[in-house]
Enzyme design. Structure first.
Site, PDB file in Angstrom:
ATOM      1  N   HIS A   1       0.889  -1.266   0.086  1.00  0.00           N
ATOM      2  CA  HIS A   1       0.111  -0.007  -0.180  1.00  0.00           C
ATOM      3  C   HIS A   1       0.695   1.144  -0.272  1.00  0.00           C
ATOM      4  O   HIS A   1       1.901   1.152   0.611  1.00  0.00           O
ATOM      5  CB  HIS A   1      -0.807  -0.023   1.253  1.00  0.00           C
ATOM      6  CG  HIS A   1      -1.930   1.130   1.409  1.00  0.00           C
ATOM      7  ND1 HIS A   1      -1.595   2.184   1.782  1.00  0.00           N
ATOM      8  CD2 HIS A   1      -3.173   0.795   1.264  1.00  0.00           C
ATOM      9  CE1 HIS A   1      -2.740   2.835   1.947  1.00  0.00           C
ATOM     10  NE2 HIS A   1      -3.986   2.037   1.528  1.00  0.00           N
TER      11      HIS A   1
ATOM     12  N   ASP B   1       3.120  -4.761   7.921  1.00  0.00           N
ATOM     13  CA  ASP B   1       2.082  -4.109   7.525  1.00  0.00           C
ATOM     14  C   ASP B   1       0.617  -5.143   7.795  1.00  0.00           C
ATOM     15  O   ASP B   1       0.362  -5.797   6.865  1.00  0.00           O
ATOM     16  CB  ASP B   1       1.951  -3.341   6.339  1.00  0.00           C
ATOM     17  CG  ASP B   1       0.505  -2.500   6.050  1.00  0.00           C
ATOM     18  OD1 ASP B   1      -0.294  -2.574   7.156  1.00  0.00           O
ATOM     19  OD2 ASP B   1       0.668  -1.767   4.992  1.00  0.00           O
TER      20      ASP B   1
ATOM     21  N   GLN C   1      -4.468  -5.251   6.559  1.00  0.00           N
ATOM     22  CA  GLN C   1      -5.547  -6.171   5.866  1.00  0.00           C
ATOM     23  C   GLN C   1      -5.352  -7.589   6.556  1.00  0.00           C
ATOM     24  O   GLN C   1      -5.829  -8.522   6.085  1.00  0.00           O
ATOM     25  CB  GLN C   1      -5.028  -6.155   4.322  1.00  0.00           C
ATOM     26  CG  GLN C   1      -5.448  -4.943   3.833  1.00  0.00           C
ATOM     27  CD  GLN C   1      -6.972  -4.665   3.845  1.00  0.00           C
ATOM     28  OE1 GLN C   1      -7.826  -5.312   4.370  1.00  0.00           O
ATOM     29  NE2 GLN C   1      -7.128  -3.282   3.699  1.00  0.00           N
TER      30      GLN C   1
ATOM     31  N   LYS D   1     -10.324  -1.260  10.280  1.00  0.00           N
ATOM     32  CA  LYS D   1     -10.598  -2.535   9.660  1.00  0.00           C
ATOM     33  C   LYS D   1     -10.934  -3.529  10.399  1.00  0.00           C
ATOM     34  O   LYS D   1     -11.331  -4.585   9.780  1.00  0.00           O
ATOM     35  CB  LYS D   1      -9.117  -2.719   8.999  1.00  0.00           C
ATOM     36  CG  LYS D   1      -8.552  -1.643   8.219  1.00  0.00           C
ATOM     37  CD  LYS D   1      -8.479  -1.383   6.887  1.00  0.00           C
ATOM     38  CE  LYS D   1      -7.410  -0.443   6.156  1.00  0.00           C
ATOM     39  NZ  LYS D   1      -7.868  -0.118   5.080  1.00  0.00           N
TER      40      LYS D   1
ATOM     41  N   CYS E   1      -4.694   2.417  -3.605  1.00  0.00           N
ATOM     42  CA  CYS E   1      -3.633   3.131  -3.002  1.00  0.00           C
ATOM     43  C   CYS E   1      -2.469   1.953  -3.458  1.00  0.00           C
ATOM     44  O   CYS E   1      -1.599   1.960  -2.393  1.00  0.00           O
ATOM     45  CB  CYS E   1      -3.736   3.362  -1.563  1.00  0.00           C
ATOM     46  SG  CYS E   1      -4.828   4.576  -1.326  1.00  0.00           S
TER      47      CYS E   1
HETATM   48  N1  PLP Z   1      -1.636  -0.940   4.626  1.00  0.00           N
HETATM   49  C1  PLP Z   1      -2.713  -1.548   3.788  1.00  0.00           C
HETATM   50  C2  PLP Z   1      -2.296  -3.014   3.330  1.00  0.00           C
HETATM   51  C3  PLP Z   1      -4.034  -1.132   3.706  1.00  0.00           C
HETATM   52  O1  PLP Z   1      -4.967  -1.854   2.977  1.00  0.00           O
HETATM   53  C4  PLP Z   1      -4.115   0.047   4.096  1.00  0.00           C
HETATM   54  C5  PLP Z   1      -5.729   0.961   3.981  1.00  0.00           C
HETATM   55  O2  PLP Z   1      -6.409   0.350   3.198  1.00  0.00           O
HETATM   56  C6  PLP Z   1      -3.214   0.633   4.902  1.00  0.00           C
HETATM   57  C7  PLP Z   1      -2.000   0.112   5.115  1.00  0.00           C
HETATM   58  C8  PLP Z   1      -3.459   2.231   5.640  1.00  0.00           C
HETATM   59  O3  PLP Z   1      -4.604   1.991   6.618  1.00  0.00           O
HETATM   60  P1  PLP Z   1      -5.140   3.559   7.186  1.00  0.00           P
HETATM   61  O4  PLP Z   1      -5.681   4.224   6.025  1.00  0.00           O
HETATM   62  O5  PLP Z   1      -6.154   2.926   8.060  1.00  0.00           O
HETATM   63  O6  PLP Z   1      -4.080   4.098   8.088  1.00  0.00           O
END
Ligand code: PLP
Length: 405
Positions: free
Chosen positions: A122, A199, A202, A225, A363
């Site tokens: 992401h 990370d 998800q 999430k 993203c």
């Molecule tokens: N990392 C991954 C794999 C994501 O899917 C997301 C959000 O969709 C994020 C990071 C960022 O999360 P947040 O927008 O809650 O900070």
């Protein structure tokens, strides 16, 4: 799992949209809906306990602090961290990853050093590292994935060098649904003495995570999430790193002493929690994690795996649908395009039929560049989704295909 009973817990799912269309919510990778217990916990907090934490000597402030710190203990237990001091509350995964890129960068990265990320990250696990690399004149290296959406781990061997300072990789891809073999990545990196950041934005809602068993050094997650409020997240980090890393932001709560000749930092984890924290969000995260524990992550995972299998089969049956990401190990997200149609047009038609999906790059522009596309339609599932909803999705895709192709 009794899905009908579970759905009763989520008031938003009952509504009809555009007059008479039953809402089919398949945008769970973007954010999950909230069960009544979470909504009630927020309302209850403001009705009974609202007060700023840590700073007051009065009853309400002590109660609010207790709720906040109990939430920390809950997160510690949920991911099996060794100590509560390793749980830093953040605004979300993005905030946790920015904290990491800044503070880890300041502590450990110098000119010419290298950071490894993957091609399926992401943006929030790419851009903070790019910014840090620019600042420090360090180099960002990338583990590629193959056309099934699986990381090519043999490439990681070639990327690791004596200059590598950290490997940052997503547990589950929000676009491809791939569940990465993070155990292998962690043990490979550790064999060279390199720490690993996971990370888990998800992953946390789909799979049980034990940070001690995984032996990851850092892990980021977002409350929204996993059925909690927005604006609350967590950075897990091994204590030795938090000790050595400088604060990310300055302000109230993160200091021990302040004077014009210099300041000293609060004990962990408060050193990394400057300003008024999202204590209401932390309480909601506690309630959400209790809720997930009651249902059981294993049950959730099994249900979502069935949904994913069924959705993949239904979309494949339609014909002229390209699915991006056919990894052997996938979680509850499926990205696809109707051949010859723009993802945005498909998404708009699905929406008019009551089906909420996400369109665009999610993203993850490097994933789009890999496949030479501008975006996909993404359906993503949560514990409350049903097979009937996937039938509605499939019918809506057939309709969109007829209209657009
Ligand atoms: N990392 C991954 C794999 C994501 O899917 C997301 C959000 O969709 C994020 C990071 C960022 O999360 P947040 O927008 O809650 O900070």
């Amino acid at each position: 799992m009794d899905i009908e009973l579970i759905r009763e817990e989520f008031p938003i799912l009952k509504q009809k949209i555009y007059g008479n269309k039953q809402l089919v919510y398949l945008d769970n990778a973007a954010t999950t809906q909230k069960p009544k217990c979470v909504i009630d916990s927020i309302s209850n907090f403001y009705s009974v306990f609202n007060s700023n934490i840590h700073r007051g000597v009065h009853y309400l402030s002590e109660k609010a602090t207790e709720i906040y710190e109990n939430a920390r203990l809950k997160v510690q237990q949920f991911i099996n961290a060794k100590s509560r001091t390793e749980i830093v509350f953040t605004k979300g995964s993005t905030d946790a990853l920015n904290l990491m890129a800044f503070s880890f960068g300041e502590a450990y990265i110098k000119e010419g050093d290298e950071v490894i990320v993957s091609e399926m990250e992401h943006h929030s696990n790419i851009v903070p590292w790019q910014l840090m690399c620019q600042r420090k004149k360090a180099v960002l290296k990338v583990i590629p994935f193959d056309d099934n959406g699986e990381l090519i781990l043999s490439e990681l061997d070639k990327l690791i060098s004596e200059k590598t300072k950290i490997v940052c990789v997503t547990y589950v891809s929000n676009t491809l649904g791939t569940v990465n073999p993070i155990e292998t990545i962690i043990s490979k990196a550790h064999s060279f003495g390199i720490p690993v950041l996971i990370d888990a934005a998800q992953a946390i809602q789909h799979t049980a995570i034990d940070v001690q068993k995984l032996d990851c050094d850092f892990l980021a997650l977002s409350g929204h999430k996993i059925y909690a409020e927005t604006g609350i997240g967590v950075l897990y980090a091994k204590e030795k790193y938090l000790d050595e890393m400088p604060p990310y932001q300055g302000g109230g709560d993160m200091i021990k002493t302040v004077s014009f000749s210099g300041s000293t930092w609060a004990e962990l984890p408060l050193k990394f929690e400057a300003g008024t924290s999202n204590f209401v969000g932390a309480g909601s995260l506690h309630t959400a994690l209790d809720y997930v524990d009651r249902i059981g992550l294993k049950n959730i995972q099994n249900h979502e795996a069935e949904l994913l299998k069924y959705a993949t089969q239904k979309l494949d049956e339609i014909g002229n649908i390209t699915i991006y990401g056919r990894a052997k190990n996938k979680a509850a997200a499926i990205s696809f395009n109707v051949d010859g149609a723009h993802h945005y047009d498909v998404g708009m038609i699905l929406d008019k039929m009551g089906v909420a999906v996400r369109t665009g790059t999610h993203c993850t522009e490097p994933i789009m560049q890999h496949f030479g596309i501008t975006g996909t339609v993404r359906a993503s599932f949560a514990l409350y989704n049903t097979f009937e909803e996937i039938d509605i999705l499939a019918e809506a895709v057939i309709r969109a295909k007829k209209m657009l192709c």
